[in-house]
Scaffold this motif. Structure first.
Motif, PDB file in Angstrom:
ATOM      1  N   ALA A 119      83.160  34.708 -18.194  1.00 41.41           N
ATOM      2  CA  ALA A 119      83.250  36.123 -17.833  1.00 41.41           C
ATOM      3  C   ALA A 119      82.835  36.397 -16.386  1.00 41.41           C
ATOM      4  O   ALA A 119      83.039  37.504 -15.885  1.00 41.41           O
ATOM      5  CB  ALA A 119      82.383  36.958 -18.771  1.00 41.41           C
ATOM      6  N   GLN A 120      82.267  35.404 -15.709  1.00 41.58           N
ATOM      7  CA  GLN A 120      81.769  35.621 -14.351  1.00 41.58           C
ATOM      8  C   GLN A 120      82.866  35.368 -13.313  1.00 41.58           C
ATOM      9  O   GLN A 120      83.796  34.610 -13.537  1.00 41.58           O
ATOM     10  CB  GLN A 120      80.574  34.699 -14.056  1.00 41.58           C
ATOM     11  CG  GLN A 120      79.467  34.773 -15.067  1.00 41.58           C
ATOM     12  CD  GLN A 120      78.961  36.189 -15.293  1.00 41.58           C
ATOM     13  OE1 GLN A 120      78.600  36.888 -14.348  1.00 41.58           O
ATOM     14  NE2 GLN A 120      78.934  36.603 -16.548  1.00 41.58           N
ATOM     15  N   LEU A 121      82.722  36.011 -12.170  1.00 42.70           N
ATOM     16  CA  LEU A 121      83.548  35.746 -10.987  1.00 42.70           C
ATOM     17  C   LEU A 121      85.037  35.810 -11.292  1.00 42.70           C
ATOM     18  O   LEU A 121      85.807  34.916 -10.957  1.00 42.70           O
ATOM     19  CB  LEU A 121      83.185  34.369 -10.398  1.00 42.70           C
ATOM     20  CG  LEU A 121      81.690  34.159 -10.106  1.00 42.70           C
ATOM     21  CD1 LEU A 121      81.464  32.774  -9.541  1.00 42.70           C
ATOM     22  CD2 LEU A 121      81.145  35.215  -9.156  1.00 42.70           C
ATOM     23  N   LYS A 122      85.420  36.883 -11.961  1.00 45.55           N
ATOM     24  CA  LYS A 122      86.838  37.107 -12.224  1.00 45.55           C
ATOM     25  C   LYS A 122      87.397  38.087 -11.215  1.00 45.55           C
ATOM     26  O   LYS A 122      86.652  38.871 -10.623  1.00 45.55           O
ATOM     27  CB  LYS A 122      87.025  37.643 -13.647  1.00 45.55           C
ATOM     28  CG  LYS A 122      86.851  36.573 -14.720  1.00 45.55           C
ATOM     29  CD  LYS A 122      87.244  37.124 -16.076  1.00 45.55           C
ATOM     30  CE  LYS A 122      87.222  36.039 -17.131  1.00 45.55           C
ATOM     31  NZ  LYS A 122      87.671  36.530 -18.441  1.00 45.55           N
ATOM     32  N   PRO A 123      88.719  38.113 -10.978  1.00 44.50           N
ATOM     33  CA  PRO A 123      89.719  37.231 -11.580  1.00 44.50           C
ATOM     34  C   PRO A 123      89.718  35.855 -10.924  1.00 44.50           C
ATOM     35  O   PRO A 123      89.184  35.681  -9.822  1.00 44.50           O
ATOM     36  CB  PRO A 123      91.037  37.971 -11.311  1.00 44.50           C
ATOM     37  CG  PRO A 123      90.774  38.685 -10.024  1.00 44.50           C
ATOM     38  CD  PRO A 123      89.327  39.101 -10.066  1.00 44.50           C
ATOM     39  N   ARG A 124      90.312  34.886 -11.600  1.00 48.38           N
ATOM     40  CA  ARG A 124      90.452  33.569 -11.029  1.00 48.38           C
ATOM     41  C   ARG A 124      91.348  33.646  -9.788  1.00 48.38           C
ATOM     42  O   ARG A 124      92.296  34.426  -9.726  1.00 48.38           O
ATOM     43  CB  ARG A 124      91.052  32.600 -12.047  1.00 48.38           C
ATOM     44  CG  ARG A 124      90.086  32.325 -13.204  1.00 48.38           C
ATOM     45  CD  ARG A 124      88.907  31.525 -12.714  1.00 48.38           C
ATOM     46  NE  ARG A 124      87.975  31.195 -13.772  1.00 48.38           N
ATOM     47  CZ  ARG A 124      86.719  31.548 -13.798  1.00 48.38           C
ATOM     48  NH1 ARG A 124      86.228  32.300 -12.818  1.00 48.38           N
ATOM     49  NH2 ARG A 124      85.920  31.186 -14.774  1.00 48.38           N
ATOM     50  N   ILE A 125      91.026  32.811  -8.788  1.00 47.78           N
ATOM     51  CA  ILE A 125      91.743  32.828  -7.509  1.00 47.78           C
ATOM     52  C   ILE A 125      92.385  31.460  -7.299  1.00 47.78           C
ATOM     53  O   ILE A 125      91.715  30.431  -7.476  1.00 47.78           O
ATOM     54  CB  ILE A 125      90.787  33.144  -6.348  1.00 47.78           C
ATOM     55  CG1 ILE A 125      90.185  34.545  -6.529  1.00 47.78           C
ATOM     56  CG2 ILE A 125      91.496  33.032  -5.007  1.00 47.78           C
ATOM     57  CD1 ILE A 125      89.148  34.905  -5.491  1.00 47.78           C
ATOM     58  N   PRO A 126      93.663  31.396  -6.925  1.00 43.23           N
ATOM     59  CA  PRO A 126      94.300  30.101  -6.677  1.00 43.23           C
ATOM     60  C   PRO A 126      93.531  29.296  -5.623  1.00 43.23           C
ATOM     61  O   PRO A 126      93.114  29.837  -4.600  1.00 43.23           O
ATOM     62  CB  PRO A 126      95.690  30.486  -6.166  1.00 43.23           C
ATOM     63  CG  PRO A 126      95.942  31.854  -6.722  1.00 43.23           C
ATOM     64  CD  PRO A 126      94.599  32.524  -6.752  1.00 43.23           C
TER      65      PRO A 126
END
Length: 221
Positions: A119-126
């Motif tokens: 749940a942390q540091l969203k959204p995922r980054i390419p």
């Protein structure tokens, strides 16, 4: 069928057990929210596959050998779930399944941490390099990144403060030890003169702490 009952430590007449009419064990249940232990067993063949299907219809499958039962931890949000173990075709084999409330607190704690980390540091980054740790002592992690400019995002919880430092894999200091207040994520630019980023972190006051962190190449949105 007797071998399956022995491996599952269950009665041959329990739900999810095989029978002469149906050699494959299947359970369709409406479970309350909670943590469960799903167990599958097989006999008469080399191996089998245990499948768990929740309300979304997406199967979670795991193969196992018949010499021992397979245990799978299941955190369930509540609602219908189907658990099955299917023996290979063309063999006089049998499979069985059972589900019980989880009694291993360590497994629940690990799942709590996995849920928190996801749940942390969203959204995922390419292109991101992500990691997480849970400890009451000094711990470290190496993110295998190339030299260059990055943004370091870091968040901690449970402990009120954490200490963080960053160096290259060769030991060149990039961020000297700094104290960070836990709760909200922080972002700081990082320039790595060499390969790899060694992160060293610890919760202060000897408390248990959770850490999630990632390096994102500079310039990513």
């Amino acid at each position: 069928m007797a071998d399956v009952a022995r491996l599952l430590k269950a009665s041959p007449t329990d739900p999810g057990m095989p029978s002469e009419a149906e050699p494959a064990g299947t359970l369709s249940l409406d479970l309350a929210p909670g943590d469960y232990m799903v167990t599958g067993a097989c006999a008469g063949a080399y191996g089998s596959k245990l499948t768990i299907v929740r309300e979304d219809g997406v199967p979670e499958a795991a193969s196992f050998e018949c010499e021992a039962a397979l245990d799978r931890f299941l955190r369930h949000d509540g609602g219908p779930v189907t658990i099955s173990a299917v023996p290979p075709t063309g063999k006089p084999a049998a499979t069985g399944v059972k589900v019980q409330a989880n009694t291993d607190a360590r497994l629940s704690e690990l799942e709590d941490f996995a849920d928190w980390s996801a749940a942390q540091l969203k959204p995922r980054i390419p292109g991101e390099f992500f990691g997480s740790r849970s400890t009451d002592a000094t711990t470290g992690d190496t993110l295998m990144v190339e030299p260059g400019r990055y943004n370091l995002e870091f968040v901690c919880s449970e402990a009120p403060w954490a200490e963080l430092s960053v160096a290259t894999a060769a030991g060149v200091e990039v961020i000297a030890p700094v104290r960070i207040q836990c709760g909200e994520p922080i972002t700081t630019p990082v320039t790595l003169p060499g390969q790899g980023a060694d992160l060293t972190m610890r919760p202060v006051f000897g408390l248990e702490g959770r850490f999630a962190y990632r390096l994102v190449p500079a310039g990513q949105p």
